[in-house]
Write an enzyme that holds these catalytic residues in place. Structure first.
Site, mmCIF file in Angstrom:
data_model
loop_
_atom_site.group_PDB
_atom_site.id
_atom_site.type_symbol
_atom_site.label_atom_id
_atom_site.label_comp_id
_atom_site.label_asym_id
_atom_site.label_seq_id
_atom_site.Cartn_x
_atom_site.Cartn_y
_atom_site.Cartn_z
ATOM 1 N N GLY A 307 0.835 -1.197 0.000
ATOM 2 C CA GLY A 307 0.000 0.000 0.000
ATOM 3 C C GLY A 307 0.865 1.240 0.000
ATOM 4 O O GLY A 307 1.969 1.237 -0.557
ATOM 5 N N GLU A 308 0.368 2.296 0.609
ATOM 6 C CA GLU A 308 1.014 3.611 0.715
ATOM 7 C C GLU A 308 1.542 4.140 -0.618
ATOM 8 O O GLU A 308 2.480 4.929 -0.665
ATOM 9 C CB GLU A 308 2.110 3.616 1.783
ATOM 10 C CG GLU A 308 3.323 2.744 1.572
ATOM 11 C CD GLU A 308 4.231 2.659 2.800
ATOM 12 O OE1 GLU A 308 5.458 2.803 2.638
ATOM 13 O OE2 GLU A 308 3.718 2.433 3.913
ATOM 14 N N GLY A 309 0.924 3.709 -1.728
ATOM 15 C CA GLY A 309 1.308 4.207 -3.051
ATOM 16 C C GLY A 309 2.592 3.622 -3.591
ATOM 17 O O GLY A 309 3.081 4.072 -4.633
#
Length: 342
Positions: A307-309
């Site tokens: 996640g988190e880009g």
């Protein structure tokens, strides 16, 4: 936003969907003409050539460029975590936001490596959304307002938007949104998230199924799916994608959660994501199924599920390279290289 017709908050969103601009056909033609003259065999750079064309189509530039890319991470907390559907407590969301601010996360290092800007949006972390097993995550006004807040990610003259998220429990709400949009049992859409075992995944599926039952009869409208089953970070991502379209900014979408948010717009209009690329295939099992529903192929497949880009930010390196290759390569005439024999 455009003024609403009836005063209902979601009317503004529908008006924007109806007013979305199309790709710049003249820019696409110019890219194709230049591509044919570059010092390489036609098609030899594969999807990299298509990325240059995609950038120009949405930037409206005859020669694409990526000078001001931004990674935007939206962070939210979820009432459904009270059911024990994550391997980590909700407090980790705030702790990770602080880690981003301190420069200690993986996404910080990727942004340094690829010279990407980074902004983190804290979406009322002290106020979790409603527990979707018994109530909507958000009311219509709050969902529309959060979408509008997400639109702020496009400010500042950026030319590429990379979208990611942080939120303990948000693979559960992503699974609920995906099931609400596309149907099928919850077991098709859930996975281990941050590290659940088989028993935990089964419990997570039961919670998602309970949420779907709670909201049955209200899921024909994709925006209702978003507000009832989603979360603030999903709403903000959907808003950012839509604002980027209105401002002709190309978008890279990260993993399962961000793709679920994007799918809401796709269900409203199958062309709503034409300005988007999907950065990577998450190891979260249902991400591939969701991408297949959207008819899209991700740029990378590295077995990631952070996640988190992070996956989309890595793909931004490819996009930057595609722009540089197209803009910087010499043509046959410029380099004095013979073209293809007739």
């Amino acid at each position: 936003m455009l003024p609403s017709a009836t005063g209902l908050p979601f009317d503004d969103i529908r008006a924007l969907i109806a007013a979305m601009p199309s790709a710049d056909a003249a820019a696409v033609a110019a890219v194709r003409a230049r591509e044919a003259q570059l010092t390489k065999p036609a098609g030899s750079l594969g999807r990299m050539e298509g990325l240059a064309e995609w950038l120009s189509a949405w930037q409206g530039r005859e020669v694409p460029e990526v000078r001001r890319p931004l990674v935007a991470i939206f962070a939210g907390n979820h009432g459904v975590t009270r059911h024990g559907i994550s391997a980590f407590p909700s407090s980790v969301t705030q702790q990770m936001v602080e880690n981003f601010a301190a420069g200690g996360a993986a996404i910080n290092q990727i942004c340094i490596a690829y010279d990407l800007g980074l902004k983190v949006f804290d979406l009322a972390l002290d106020l979790p959304t409603g527990d979707i097993t018994v109530e909507p995550a958000l009311d219509e006004a709050a969902c529309a307002a959060t979408m509008a807040f997400g639109m702020e990610a496009t400010a500042g003259g950026i030319d590429l938007l990379v979208l990611g998220e942080m939120g303990i429990g948000n693979t559960t709400v992503a699974a609920a949104v995906a099931a609400g949009l596309f149907g099928g049992p919850a077991t098709d859409w859930v996975g281990p998230g941050t590290g659940l075992d088989a028993e935990g995944v089964a419990h997570k599926a039961a919670i998602v199924q309970q949420a779907l039952a709670c909201h049955a009869g209200h899921l024909d409208d994709p925006l209702e799916v978003l507000r009832r089953l989603g979360g603030r970070e999903l709403a903000a991502i959907a808003g950012a994608i839509l604002a980027a379209r209105m401002s002709r900014i190309p978008v890279l979408i990260d993993g399962y959660v961000a793709t679920a948010a994007a799918a809401v717009l796709w269900r409203l209009d199958h062309h709503a994501l034409d300005h988007c690329q999907f950065g990577h295939l998450s190891a979260e099992p249902a991400h591939g199924l969701l991408l297949a529903k959207l008819g899209r192929k991700p740029l990378l497949d590295l077995g990631m599920r952070l996640g988190e880009g992070s996956g989309a930010a890595l793909a931004a390196g490819l996009v930057k390279a595609a722009a540089q290759i197209h803009a910087g390569m010499a043509t046959f005439a410029q380099a004095g290289v013979s073209g293809r024999s007739e």
